[in-house]
Scaffold this motif. Sequence first.
Motif, PDB file in Angstrom:
ATOM      1  N   GLU A   1      -7.893   6.185   3.125  1.00  0.00           N
ATOM      2  CA  GLU A   1      -6.772   5.332   3.496  1.00  0.00           C
ATOM      3  C   GLU A   1      -7.298   3.943   3.858  1.00  0.00           C
ATOM      4  OE1 GLU A   1      -3.793   6.102   3.092  1.00  0.00           O
ATOM      5  OE2 GLU A   1      -3.817   8.284   2.921  1.00  0.00           O
TER       6      GLU A   1
ATOM      7  N   ALA B   1      -2.520   4.136   8.634  1.00  0.00           N
ATOM      8  CA  ALA B   1      -2.187   5.043   7.540  1.00  0.00           C
ATOM      9  C   ALA B   1      -2.641   6.466   7.853  1.00  0.00           C
ATOM     10  CB  ALA B   1      -2.824   4.546   6.244  1.00  0.00           C
ATOM     11  N   TYR B   2      -3.818   6.614   8.462  1.00  0.00           N
ATOM     12  CA  TYR B   2      -4.276   7.954   8.833  1.00  0.00           C
ATOM     13  C   TYR B   2      -3.339   8.577   9.866  1.00  0.00           C
ATOM     14  CZ  TYR B   2      -8.757   7.866   6.379  1.00  0.00           C
ATOM     15  OH  TYR B   2      -9.737   7.860   5.417  1.00  0.00           O
TER      16      TYR B   2
ATOM     17  N   ARG C   1      -0.355  10.181   8.492  1.00  0.00           N
ATOM     18  CA  ARG C   1      -0.621  11.442   7.807  1.00  0.00           C
ATOM     19  C   ARG C   1      -0.756  12.577   8.803  1.00  0.00           C
ATOM     20  NH1 ARG C   1      -5.331  11.111   3.422  1.00  0.00           N
ATOM     21  NH2 ARG C   1      -4.973  13.337   3.690  1.00  0.00           N
TER      22      ARG C   1
END
Length: 1317
Positions: A604, A609-610, A613
């Motif tokens: 990512e 962004a991580y 998730r």
Amino acid sequence: MGGTWFGSVRNWTLRMQPLLLPLLLLLLLLMLTDGARAHSGAEVCDSPLVASLPSSSFRSSSQLSPSHGPVYAKVNRREGAGGWSPLVSDRYQWLDVDLGKRTSVSAVATQGRYGSSDWLTAYLLMFSDTGHNWRQHRQEDSLGAFPGNTNADSVVQYKLEQPVIARFLRLIPLDWNPTGRIGLRLEVYGCPYTSDVARFDGGSALVYKLTGRPSSAATETVSLKFKSLRNSGTLLHAEGRGGRHSLTLVLEKGRLLLYQQQGGSSLSGGHLLASVGSLLDDQHWHYVKLERVEGHLNLTADHTTHPVHVPAELSHWDIDQLSVGSVQSHWLPRPALSNRNLSGCLENLLYNNLNLIELAKKNNPQVSTLGNVTFSCSEPVSVAVTFGHSLSFLSLQPGAGSGTLAVEMQIRTWNRAGLLATSALAVRQGAVWLYVSEARLKLLVRRQQRSVVELSAGSGLNDGQWHSVKLSLTQDIVSISVDVDEGATANINVPLPLSTDAQLYFGGCPPEESAPECSNPFGAFQGCMRLLSVDSQPVDLIKVQQRLLGNYSHLKIDMCGIIDRCSPSLCEHGALCTQSWNSFHCNCSNSGYTGATCHTSAYEQSCEAYKHRGNTSGHYYVDVDGSGPIRPQPVYCNMTEDRAWMVIQHNNTELTRVSPSPDEPQHAAFFHYASEEEQLMGVLNQSEHCEQELAYYCRKSRLLNTPDGSPFSWWLGGPGTGQEQLFWGGAVPGSRQCSCGLQHNCLDPSHYCNCDADRDHWTNDSGLLTQKETLPVRSLLIGDVQRPESEAAYMVGPLRCHGDQNFWNAAFFDKETSYLHFPTFHGELNADISFFFKTTSASGVFLENLGIKDFIRIELRSPSEVVFSLDVGNGPLEVRVLSPAPLNDDRWHRVRAERNVKEASLRVDEHPPSTHRAPTDGHIHLQLNSQLFIGGTASRQKGFLGCVRALQLNGDTLDLEQRARVTPGVRAGCPGHCATYGPLCRNQGRCVERDRGFYCQCGTSAFAGAFCHQEVSAIFKPSTSVVYTLRDPFEPSRASEEQESAAGENMSLSFRTSHSPAMLLYVASYRQDIALLVNAQEELEVRYRLDSSREADVWRSTGAGLSDGLLHSVSVNRTMDTVFIQIDQGHVEMFNLTSGADLNSVEAVVLGRVYDLEDLEPELAAVASQGFSGCLSAVRFNSLTPLKTALLTPDPAVRLSGPLVHSNCAAASSANPYAAETTHSLSDQPSSVDPGQPLVNTIRSDSALIGGVIAVVIFVTVAALVVTARFVCSRKETYRTQQVKASQSEDGHEFPFSSSQADSQTANNENPNEYFI
């Protein structure tokens, strides 16, 4: 008469007036064209070349009749039968044209046979200097086929992208009119070509000595064309004055290598600077250019230019002598290629536009000729054959012999396996196979289903080089050899019945029905063969081509069609390219990228962004530009409840003391970051906020001085080495202040920093630097430390950033006719597209970009289908992904599409990707020219209704919001994220919307962390008691709690203990109570006393004891008089109360020991007085979280007695709670690891003994390191402690600040008591 003449002229003028304007325009156009040609100085190279050629210039494979001969194959001519037609229409026919001498060919035109239905629809072009060793002409994207005609009359011209220099041209029909036969008329366009040529025989050279030329020339250029008869040899050797430095350009195994050598150096070969090109030993002309422009050096081979990193000593270097064909030097004891001189030809050898071959012809004194140099290029004729198909084979009939077999050949291939030759034994008793397997030459002789001989020799036969292969087989001895040096021999004990009339097959076998005696268990050979001989007799392959000798299928004779698909490599990001005859493969291991060409990043682009998730805090690789050139970098992602912090460390984040030093008036500190420069800049540019703590602790050590004085200390920050900054943490750039100056609370109002007061006691100036243009801190210079009484310390924290401007860049399309447009997308060879979308619409186009014929489009075709459509010239194709659930559910979905030269792929969310392979030799360049449309199409049809965000093309984010603000029908931003990301909030956590994201509110959850996922746990001792006292019953919160508890309760907790009995939770009400405990029998006991006049209702668990030191979870829920109990996710048990169903207002919730035992039953009081010893975690009573409140959010309602230690004791794997967390490098990360998982070591031991030994070794090592570290730290006067110390008195000189105090700004971790080593 004059009047008559005048009238006639007037009438003529009137009649011609309509024609004057077109004539004037034509004249003007001719003048402009001639002027442009004269201005450019370039000769127009488009003259017809075939029309005037004699009959002897034409040859063909065959002709249907004399009137269909090749001599009639001239455009727009009608002689004979109106063109050439061969006897048989198949792909083995050809037409040759001899242009008389080497000519520059710029275009080719074709036409069908006059008055017939015979024409070509596709063909191949070959060129040659000798009429042999043909070279196939390919277009830019490796296509070999050229488009032909659609009828017999029209002329179709194809202009070559680059002129071809050749004497002979061959046209090979590929396809023709299906209702006719092959028919052709031809024209070739070009112009004469002149050149100066020199031939070197392997022992000759030219030496050019530069004299009388200006020194230190800014630009130097050497260019030439070469044709080599060997795969190695020296082309150029340029030597500097006095032989101090030299450059040598050599051909080594078909590649160009550029070496640097120093005079007197004993290093063999020197230092390799560059390697370019491949297969340059194919006996065709290749262009080479070596150019130095000031300090830059470029090496060009054919159409590929390679920038060369020039050592500093060569940046201002002058050539004194240039030798060609060999190394001629008095200074180098060992040249780059000892005794390897050029055997071949050079053409148009130019040094700074000075023609050296022409000078040599004229015996110019500057040019010396050594050995036999001739000024023409003669070369031996060598006929090769290409086996390019799985059905390729060549069969020959050996001559009448004495029962022996001898085969010799040279082979060239990329494949690791394939049949070279085979022949059956007499009476079909077996066979002999000579083949390549695992890139080695092997021989197998089998008789009557039994192996008689197995031999192997050589290695690496798939390296694309020519290798000599030899087989000798007699009645009693068999031998094979490779490249003369390696071989194997075996004696045969069993006589072999060698057949004298059996066919000998090369490369493969014909169809079984036509040659049942031929079998091939090893696969077809794909490669080239030449110098083929059978029983010591050379095989005339031209006769084979003419069908006068042997038989063949799917061969290309008189050429070697090998292609190096790895030069230049289409694998990206440093991935290793390997190849076979038909394709190439990219090894993405350890590159950090995935896909057929290692184009797409495996990671990512941010911690943000991580987090979305569902990943928690840990070490991750982050790739800030996706598929762009910036490499992935390891960072620490600190996922807090409302932020995802990216933490980048440097070499010294500790609090460091600076002692007085009269000899050193200034102290300098430099900070080196774990990330590279471009990685740092990428993080800063994409983050919404960045900060870095800068702290200065001082005693009699001034910082910035007075506002008008020169600063004593400053720091450098920003890109590169940084710019000088004269402000301190907490202030703003250019202010020359510290934070106290902005807040007007400095110790001395006449100064803007506390330290500038110059007090004789410790104070500090600390704060955060938040201006991204000044980050990161590169270096620090402290000036006022030379006085004997001066003392100082500094601390520069890690770079911390949060937010991702790219991740939340979104646009909302509310009209089907609305769209955003951007410049054309340029992804010729590799294109990756990724974005998120959410919609309630059933269909719509996300993205479209058009070319003349090429296009790309991504659309939602139905509620559950996403389609990626494209065309790169090979015809339209579609890649589809079907989702098992509808995608128009108003939730975010992720789309990732990629197109490269090998395949097109599409992935939606985490569903399996769909791929479509590209043709092996098809078009590879995606050529687009329209605007890029987002959310719609140019036709304003099938527009998308909904949201698109985080749209990236080849790693570049499109600013949808900026374009949406000025586009009707499109709005910037897109709210509504909890429908998608809400499930990430666990354990009763509540998802809270933000404009750019969400966060999990854990206030009513017994858990903490970014997703309310971390159990809040503590170590209890027998004397520990946590009492949560409820507030005034008339308060609204108390009233709601009372109403909630009256009809039922929801209680849950986890515990770990080795002691029993043990009190877990006690709820006190007026003459009522509830208790959860572990009794003396290690059973869970739930006690309800809702009627004070009756005994308590007691439920006890059955099964294994719960005081086993393992973690157990308990959930108790009551609805009226029914209680539901669950232990460790087991079966839910139920029991009914008899003592009542209503709980009065709750007065307190107690964890651990109960000190007020007055109203307790004796049995319960005995357990409550002993308390709880162990780990208690995730305690929840209705909406109350007493343990979490006691540990994390101090509240007056909570009363604590005895020790309570915040711990991670409830972690599932707490056997070693102090295990180190390690970030894997790209080289040691296993490919099976999910990129979304934190990178931690998971080393396991295979035996307890080994584990014990390792544990002892680690303990001893760590102990030694701790002692050493303490000694070193004490020497450096750098201190660390886990407890904040109070400041000393004003006259105290002891350093009062600890590392933990200095780190207070950066200690925002989820678990401050958890450290990663």
